[in-house]
Design a protein around this motif. Structure first.
Motif, PDB file in Angstrom:
ATOM      1  N   SER A  46       1.092  41.609  53.581  1.00 23.28           N
ATOM      2  CA  SER A  46       0.639  41.453  54.957  1.00 23.28           C
ATOM      3  C   SER A  46       1.662  40.758  55.846  1.00 23.28           C
ATOM      4  CB  SER A  46      -0.687  40.688  54.983  1.00 23.28           C
ATOM      5  OG  SER A  46      -0.510  39.363  54.529  1.00 23.28           O
ATOM      6  N   TYR A  47       1.566  41.069  57.135  1.00 24.66           N
ATOM      7  CA  TYR A  47       2.390  40.463  58.176  1.00 24.66           C
ATOM      8  C   TYR A  47       1.611  40.581  59.480  1.00 24.66           C
ATOM      9  CZ  TYR A  47       3.338  45.316  59.445  1.00 24.66           C
ATOM     10  OH  TYR A  47       3.200  46.630  59.824  1.00 24.66           O
ATOM     11  N   VAL A  48       2.090  39.946  60.523  1.00 25.78           N
ATOM     12  CA  VAL A  48       1.490  40.116  61.848  1.00 25.78           C
ATOM     13  C   VAL A  48       2.575  40.573  62.808  1.00 25.78           C
ATOM     14  CG1 VAL A  48      -0.268  38.352  61.431  1.00 25.78           C
ATOM     15  CG2 VAL A  48       1.857  37.717  62.587  1.00 25.78           C
ATOM     16  N   GLU A  49       2.175  41.356  63.793  1.00 28.42           N
ATOM     17  CA  GLU A  49       3.099  41.773  64.838  1.00 28.42           C
ATOM     18  C   GLU A  49       3.094  40.740  65.956  1.00 28.42           C
ATOM     19  OE1 GLU A  49       1.793  45.672  65.954  1.00 28.42           O
ATOM     20  OE2 GLU A  49       3.023  46.644  64.406  1.00 28.42           O
ATOM     21  N   ALA A  50       4.266  40.522  66.538  1.00 28.26           N
ATOM     22  CA  ALA A  50       4.414  39.551  67.624  1.00 28.26           C
ATOM     23  C   ALA A  50       4.741  40.296  68.915  1.00 28.26           C
ATOM     24  CB  ALA A  50       5.522  38.552  67.293  1.00 28.26           C
ATOM     25  N   TYR A  51       4.085  39.880  70.018  1.00 28.90           N
ATOM     26  CA  TYR A  51       4.253  40.568  71.295  1.00 28.90           C
ATOM     27  C   TYR A  51       4.670  39.593  72.385  1.00 28.90           C
ATOM     28  CZ  TYR A  51       1.404  44.078  68.892  1.00 28.90           C
ATOM     29  OH  TYR A  51       0.910  44.977  67.987  1.00 28.90           O
ATOM     30  N   ARG A  52       5.360  40.143  73.376  1.00 31.92           N
ATOM     31  CA  ARG A  52       5.642  39.415  74.613  1.00 31.92           C
ATOM     32  C   ARG A  52       5.085  40.234  75.763  1.00 31.92           C
ATOM     33  NH1 ARG A  52      10.959  38.650  74.305  1.00 31.92           N
ATOM     34  NH2 ARG A  52      11.460  40.618  75.328  1.00 31.92           N
ATOM     35  N   CYS A  84       3.132  30.203  64.650  1.00 31.07           N
ATOM     36  CA  CYS A  84       3.925  31.438  64.658  1.00 31.07           C
ATOM     37  C   CYS A  84       4.969  31.453  65.772  1.00 31.07           C
ATOM     38  CB  CYS A  84       3.008  32.654  64.791  1.00 31.07           C
ATOM     39  SG  CYS A  84       1.947  32.913  63.340  1.00 31.07           S
ATOM     40  N   GLN A  85       4.646  30.830  66.909  1.00 30.34           N
ATOM     41  CA  GLN A  85       5.599  30.835  68.023  1.00 30.34           C
ATOM     42  C   GLN A  85       6.864  30.050  67.699  1.00 30.34           C
ATOM     43  OE1 GLN A  85       3.026  29.550  71.318  1.00 30.34           O
ATOM     44  NE2 GLN A  85       3.362  31.556  72.262  1.00 30.34           N
ATOM     45  N   GLU A  86       6.766  29.110  66.772  1.00 28.43           N
ATOM     46  CA  GLU A  86       7.953  28.334  66.404  1.00 28.43           C
ATOM     47  C   GLU A  86       8.986  29.190  65.672  1.00 28.43           C
ATOM     48  OE1 GLU A  86       7.486  24.572  64.519  1.00 28.43           O
ATOM     49  OE2 GLU A  86       5.632  24.089  65.602  1.00 28.43           O
ATOM     50  N   VAL A  87       8.528  30.184  64.921  1.00 34.40           N
ATOM     51  CA  VAL A  87       9.462  31.004  64.150  1.00 34.40           C
ATOM     52  C   VAL A  87       9.818  32.304  64.862  1.00 34.40           C
ATOM     53  CG1 VAL A  87       8.724  30.022  61.955  1.00 34.40           C
ATOM     54  CG2 VAL A  87       7.611  32.093  62.803  1.00 34.40           C
ATOM     55  N   LEU A  88       9.111  32.616  65.958  1.00 30.67           N
ATOM     56  CA  LEU A  88       9.474  33.776  66.764  1.00 30.67           C
ATOM     57  C   LEU A  88       9.388  33.394  68.237  1.00 30.67           C
ATOM     58  CD1 LEU A  88       8.536  37.412  65.809  1.00 30.67           C
ATOM     59  CD2 LEU A  88       9.659  36.733  67.922  1.00 30.67           C
ATOM     60  N   PRO A  89      10.393  32.660  68.720  1.00 31.93           N
ATOM     61  CA  PRO A  89      10.380  32.206  70.110  1.00 31.93           C
ATOM     62  C   PRO A  89      10.316  33.394  71.076  1.00 31.93           C
ATOM     63  CG  PRO A  89      12.095  31.089  68.845  1.00 31.93           C
ATOM     64  CD  PRO A  89      11.577  32.200  67.987  1.00 31.93           C
ATOM     65  N   GLY A  90       9.570  33.212  72.153  1.00 28.89           N
ATOM     66  CA  GLY A  90       9.453  34.270  73.153  1.00 28.89           C
ATOM     67  C   GLY A  90       8.201  35.099  73.011  1.00 28.89           C
ATOM     68  N   ALA A  91       7.570  35.066  71.845  1.00 24.40           N
ATOM     69  CA  ALA A  91       6.318  35.802  71.652  1.00 24.40           C
ATOM     70  C   ALA A  91       5.163  34.982  72.218  1.00 24.40           C
ATOM     71  CB  ALA A  91       6.091  36.088  70.177  1.00 24.40           C
ATOM     72  N   ASP A  92       4.205  35.665  72.844  1.00 20.32           N
ATOM     73  CA  ASP A  92       3.061  34.941  73.409  1.00 20.32           C
ATOM     74  C   ASP A  92       1.723  35.398  72.842  1.00 20.32           C
ATOM     75  OD1 ASP A  92       2.628  37.388  74.737  1.00 20.32           O
ATOM     76  OD2 ASP A  92       3.744  36.710  76.501  1.00 20.32           O
ATOM     77  N   SER A  93       1.738  36.408  71.981  1.00 22.35           N
ATOM     78  CA  SER A  93       0.500  36.829  71.322  1.00 22.35           C
ATOM     79  C   SER A  93       0.840  37.503  70.002  1.00 22.35           C
ATOM     80  CB  SER A  93      -0.306  37.784  72.213  1.00 22.35           C
ATOM     81  OG  SER A  93       0.422  38.972  72.465  1.00 22.35           O
ATOM     82  N   PHE A  94      -0.145  37.497  69.112  1.00 23.63           N
ATOM     83  CA  PHE A  94       0.087  38.017  67.768  1.00 23.63           C
ATOM     84  C   PHE A  94      -1.113  38.841  67.321  1.00 23.63           C
ATOM     85  CE2 PHE A  94       2.405  34.100  68.324  1.00 23.63           C
ATOM     86  CZ  PHE A  94       3.672  34.396  67.832  1.00 23.63           C
ATOM     87  N   SER A  95      -0.845  39.849  66.520  1.00 17.85           N
ATOM     88  CA  SER A  95      -1.913  40.691  65.988  1.00 17.85           C
ATOM     89  C   SER A  95      -2.587  39.986  64.818  1.00 17.85           C
ATOM     90  CB  SER A  95      -1.335  42.026  65.515  1.00 17.85           C
ATOM     91  OG  SER A  95      -0.573  41.835  64.321  1.00 17.85           O
ATOM     92  N   GLU A  96      -3.606  40.633  64.283  1.00 18.97           N
ATOM     93  CA  GLU A  96      -4.174  40.163  63.031  1.00 18.97           C
ATOM     94  C   GLU A  96      -3.311  40.663  61.875  1.00 18.97           C
ATOM     95  OE1 GLU A  96      -8.267  41.326  62.806  1.00 18.97           O
ATOM     96  OE2 GLU A  96      -8.911  39.621  64.033  1.00 18.97           O
ATOM     97  N   ARG A  97      -3.567  40.141  60.688  1.00 16.43           N
ATOM     98  CA  ARG A  97      -2.816  40.571  59.511  1.00 16.43           C
ATOM     99  C   ARG A  97      -2.953  42.079  59.312  1.00 16.43           C
ATOM    100  NH1 ARG A  97      -4.002  35.342  56.481  1.00 16.43           N
ATOM    101  NH2 ARG A  97      -2.019  34.708  55.542  1.00 16.43           N
ATOM    102  N   MET A  98      -1.852  42.700  58.915  1.00 19.76           N
ATOM    103  CA  MET A  98      -1.857  44.131  58.626  1.00 19.76           C
ATOM    104  C   MET A  98      -0.857  44.401  57.513  1.00 19.76           C
ATOM    105  SD  MET A  98       0.312  45.610  61.891  1.00 19.76           S
ATOM    106  CE  MET A  98      -0.902  45.047  63.061  1.00 19.76           C
ATOM    107  N   GLY A  99      -0.947  45.587  56.914  1.00 21.95           N
ATOM    108  CA  GLY A  99       0.017  45.998  55.909  1.00 21.95           C
ATOM    109  C   GLY A  99      -0.215  45.369  54.552  1.00 21.95           C
ATOM    110  N   LYS A 100       0.543  45.845  53.592  1.00 24.52           N
ATOM    111  CA  LYS A 100       0.495  45.310  52.234  1.00 24.52           C
ATOM    112  C   LYS A 100       1.902  45.352  51.647  1.00 24.52           C
ATOM    113  CE  LYS A 100      -2.033  45.704  47.885  1.00 24.52           C
ATOM    114  NZ  LYS A 100      -3.045  46.447  47.112  1.00 24.52           N
TER     115      LYS A 100
END
Length: 463
Positions: free
Chosen positions: A71-77, A53-69
């Motif tokens: 589904s996607y994950v949220e990326a955090y710095r 996931c970090q390859e497609v969203l540079p700068g993020a260092d943590s990610f949530s679990e799958r959510m939504g329908k």
């Protein structure tokens, strides 16, 4: 001794060669063709535990679990111990199932920031034989990298962009047309779906069409005249070919769900049969064509995809597979023309509404005679079900201004001042003889005043 040493060297060399063949390739050289993926890739709540996931969203260092329908994950710095939301990562097959040339989807991991800008794309697995035998896989990687920095709400199409209509073009891959058309659908429809879900794109769903009670049989000329049948013609010279009296393709098309149109084109029995085969969210269009070439292309023969026609409505585009195709055995409307080929295509999905305008798009290659290079180009024609066939008439549609109109509106003051400057120049030029007579050797300001003023304005404002 020498023979023993040579034998040992041969054995060692053979061992190293075999070890080199058996060792895994560097990450940069690994192929995504039929690449093994985690068995729980579509079910594991922790998507990013096994995917980059970090390859497609540079700068993020943590990610949530799958959510939504879907589904996607949220990326955090993390900054000073505080987590900040920086974007979203999603797997294409969680959202869309669009097969490419091979009949299987290109599984793609996509990153998007909180403004809807695509930050990265990574192809995890594909089954495209053309990328195994004829075209390097790096070419497909280069193609998907064109999405970086693009807004998911933009109108993006394969081929040359059309600035006057707000379309952004992407360079195609010669010899892999079906693959790039499918991949464009994968990236854009996935991005739009998640952007709508998280509130980046605030688009009201379009209500389904409600037909009026009008039910009449019309001849072909009447259908064409009132606009229920539209025509899209592409000439050879528009594709860089020698001029010819015969068009490249000459297509008539229309929307068959409208009772009056469907019964006029197919006859009562044909219309009833077609409606019985459609689901509640399905829409049928017909195309008949003449010309020197085909609107069906060759992709449907090899991979079951019609790579030359699609339907576009706002940001959504709908491509057709063999499962979306029905034979059109004839035209029942009086005075209908003869034709070389025909088809009925089914548009599937709740996102499409026939109450609103849509376009039939024809895709082709244009030859540059000077360089021999081929560009992907598109031609389209708008279709909109008439007022009289809709229960409440056509809905109000506010079409966005063309880019050049928006620029003029945004810079109205500057354009007004520039126009005034041009008028002033014209007036002074017309009065040049009178101004020259008023000038003397000691007093040249009748001429110089305007000349120097115009110089300053030209350098400081116009320039």
């Amino acid at each position: 001794m020498k023979s023993s040493s040579a034998l040992r060297s041969l054995i060692a060399g053979t061992f190293l060669a075999v070890a080199g063949l058996l060792s895994p390739l560097p990450a940069a050289a690994q192929s995504a063709y039929e690449a093994p993926l985690p068995a729980d890739i579509n079910t594991n709540p922790d998507l990013c535990a096994s995917l980059p996931c970090q390859e497609v969203l540079p700068g993020a260092d943590s990610f949530s679990e799958r959510m939504g329908k879907p589904s996607y994950v949220e990326a955090y710095r993390t900054d000073n111990g505080d987590k900040q939301l920086v974007g979203y990562v999603f797997l294409s097959t969680d959202i869309v199932d669009i097969p490419a040339y091979s009949g299987k989807p290109v599984i793609t991991l996509i990153g998007m920031d909180t403004q809807g800008i695509i930050t990265g794309t990574k192809i995890l697995r594909h089954s495209e034989p053309i990328l195994l035998l004829g075209i390097p896989e790096s070419v497909l990687t280069k193609f998907v990298n064109q999405y970086l920095g693009k807004y998911v709400g933009d109108k993006i199409e394969i081929g040359k962009g059309r600035d006057e209509e707000g379309y952004i073009g992407l360079d195609a891959i010669t010899g892999a047309t079906v693959t790039v058309i499918a991949q464009n659908q994968v990236v854009m429809r996935s991005g739009v779906a998640i952007a709508r879900q998280v509130g980046i794109l605030k688009i009201e769903p379009k209500p389904a069409i409600r037909f009026s009670a009008l039910d009449e049989k019309l001849g072909w000329d009447q259908l064409v005249k009132e606009g229920s049948v539209q025509r899209l013609t592409v000439k050879p010279e528009q594709l860089g070919m020698p001029r010819d009296d015969q068009p490249y393709v000459d297509m008539y098309f229309g929307y068959l769900n409208t009772p009056s149109v469907g019964k006029s084109v197919l006859g009562d029995g044909g219309y009833r049969n077609l409606m019985s085969r459609l689901g509640p969210d399905d829409h049928a269009i017909f195309i008949v064509s003449n010309g020197s070439d085909t609107f069906k292309g060759s992709g449907f023969v090899r991979g079951g995809i019609f790579d030359r026609v699609q339907v576009a409505q706002d940001m959504d585009a709908y491509t057709f597979r063999d499962l979306d195709y029905l034979n059109l055995w004839g035209l029942e409307a009086a005075g209908a023309p003869s034709y070389k080929e025909s088809a009925i295509f089914i548009i599937r999905g709740q996102g499409f509404s026939a109450a609103y305008p849509w376009k039939l798009v024809f895709l082709a290659n244009k030859l540059d005679r000077e360089t021999g290079h081929r560009d992907f180009v598109s031609f389209d024609r708008e279709y909109w079900v008439l007022d009289k066939y809709q229960e409440a008439g056509r809905p109000t549609v506010v079409k966005p201004d063309a880019p050049w109109v928006r620029v003029w509106k945004m810079r109205a003051v500057e354009i007004g001042l520039f126009t005034a400057l041009l008028v002033s120049v014209a007036v002074v030029y017309a009065s040049r003889d009178a101004l020259t007579r008023r000038s003397t050797r000691k007093n040249k300001w009748p001429v110089n005043a305007f000349k120097y003023t115009f110089w300053v304005i030209s350098i400081g404002f116009v320039g």
